[in-house]
Write an enzyme that holds these catalytic residues in place. Structure first.
Site, short mmCIF file in Angstrom:
data_model
loop_
_atom_site.label_atom_id
_atom_site.label_comp_id
_atom_site.label_asym_id
_atom_site.label_seq_id
_atom_site.Cartn_x
_atom_site.Cartn_y
_atom_site.Cartn_z
N GLU A 36 0.82 -1.21 0.00
CA GLU A 36 0.00 0.00 0.00
C GLU A 36 0.86 1.26 0.00
O GLU A 36 0.52 2.25 -0.66
CB GLU A 36 -0.96 0.00 1.21
N TYR A 119 -6.16 6.77 4.43
CA TYR A 119 -6.34 5.78 3.37
C TYR A 119 -5.59 4.49 3.68
O TYR A 119 -6.15 3.39 3.61
CB TYR A 119 -5.88 6.31 2.01
N ASP A 137 -9.33 5.44 -2.65
CA ASP A 137 -8.18 5.91 -3.41
C ASP A 137 -8.70 6.61 -4.66
O ASP A 137 -9.92 6.78 -4.85
CB ASP A 137 -7.22 4.76 -3.73
N CYS A 192 -12.88 1.44 -15.51
CA CYS A 192 -13.34 2.82 -15.36
C CYS A 192 -12.14 3.75 -15.20
O CYS A 192 -11.99 4.46 -14.21
CB CYS A 192 -14.28 2.93 -14.16
N CYS A 199 -16.27 1.42 -21.08
CA CYS A 199 -17.64 1.31 -20.57
C CYS A 199 -18.33 0.05 -21.08
O CYS A 199 -19.16 -0.54 -20.37
CB CYS A 199 -18.44 2.55 -20.94
N CYS A 208 -25.13 2.92 -14.34
CA CYS A 208 -24.19 4.04 -14.21
C CYS A 208 -24.89 5.37 -14.48
O CYS A 208 -25.41 5.61 -15.57
CB CYS A 208 -23.02 3.86 -15.17
#
Length: 290
Positions: A36, A119, A137, A192, A199, A208
């Site tokens: 991370e 985070y 994030d 995305c 898409c 969406c």
């Protein structure tokens, strides 16, 4: 939690998740924490080899804590933002001193570690310990902005409304919530995306809000991409590379030759010293911190 989102995204993740070592069943909480920190503002492809080398050399926090901080900086290589290496070294020492060498499970204890922000604490608690936390994030924020808010991009800075939205979408079951968090993150990384969203391959295309609105273009403040060439950051990287590649301290002349602008070079070197990434020695040479 809206089932119109949950099951399709979790099913998509089950079929399409990348095989990353910090997601493996035998991944340790320390391995998750290291990943991370490394993945902040750094692509997976660049992190993978460094993470593997790091974990082979320092498989436990105590292994890293026993080394000088300069070795962490050296092993950081060209991942960028090398202060992260110092913070990770400080965290390793704090884990040894406060928690007997084991990465703590408590979100509050994680947040209290040096260099660990909201985070990272949420991500480690979720991905290492399967707890229920909103993990926001850049990828997650972008997915939720499009999927729920109907906007191409989220605000430039994280808002309280974004946190509330992410928390409201978490499944009630903690392990499922942890899997949901990484699934949404993966959807943002692979489908995305910021520039060319795929898409047609999205598992929640029919739900969406951005798609339903005709994919309106972002109309907020200008989004400026980061530059690198010619910056102080690039100069700092060149100077650190000399020290990482050296077997010991180097003469000032070895640093001078890697950047032609003397004013910028001295400013960058002063910054590295101030950040604790470089030690100026009494004999005029420079070294990684001991």
């Amino acid at each position: 939690m809206d089932s119109a989102y949950t099951e399709p995204i979790l099913d998509w993740y089950a079929a399409n998740a990348r095989d990353l070592p910090w997601r493996a069943p035998d991944a340790t909480p320390w391995g998750v924490l290291v990943s991370e920190i490394m993945l902040q503002q750094t692509p997976v492809a660049r992190v993978l080899p460094v993470w593997r080398e790091w974990m082979a050399r320092w498989p436990r926090p105590a292994d890293l804590a026993a080394e000088p901080s300069g070795e962490a900086v050296r092993a950081w290589g060209r991942l960028g933002y090398p202060r992260r290496a110092l913070r990770l070294h400080e965290s390793a020492r704090a884990i040894v001193a406060r928690h007997g060498g084991r990465v703590p499970e408590s979100h509050a204890d994680l947040l209290a570690l040096p260099g660990i922000g909201a985070y990272t604490a949420a991500a480690v608690a979720s991905f290492a310990f399967r707890q229920r936390h909103a993990v926001l994030d850049t990828n997650v924020r972008r997915v939720l902005a499009r999927l729920v808010s109907g906007e191409e991009f989220p605000p430039r800075s994280q808002t309280a409304a974004e946190v509330r939205l992410a928390e409201s979408l978490l499944p009630a079951d903690p392990p499922t919530a942890a899997r949901w968090s990484v699934a949404v993150m993966e959807l943002g990384a692979l489908i995305c995306t910021a520039r060319t969203p795929r898409c047609v391959d999205c598992p929640v295309l029919s739900s969406c809000a951005w798609q339903a609105a005709g994919r309106p273009a972002y109309d907020g403040p200008p989004r400026r991409g980061q530059t690198y060439a010619g910056t102080d950051r690039q100069c700092r990287g060149r100077l650190l590379a000399v020290l990482r590649d050296a077997d010991g301290p180097v003469e000032k002349s070895a640093l001078d030759v890697v950047w032609s602008d003397p004013v910028q070079r001295e400013r960058a070197l002063d910054g590295l010293v101030a950040d604790g990434l470089v030690d100026p020695l009494d004999d005029g040479r420079y070294a990684l911190p001991a």
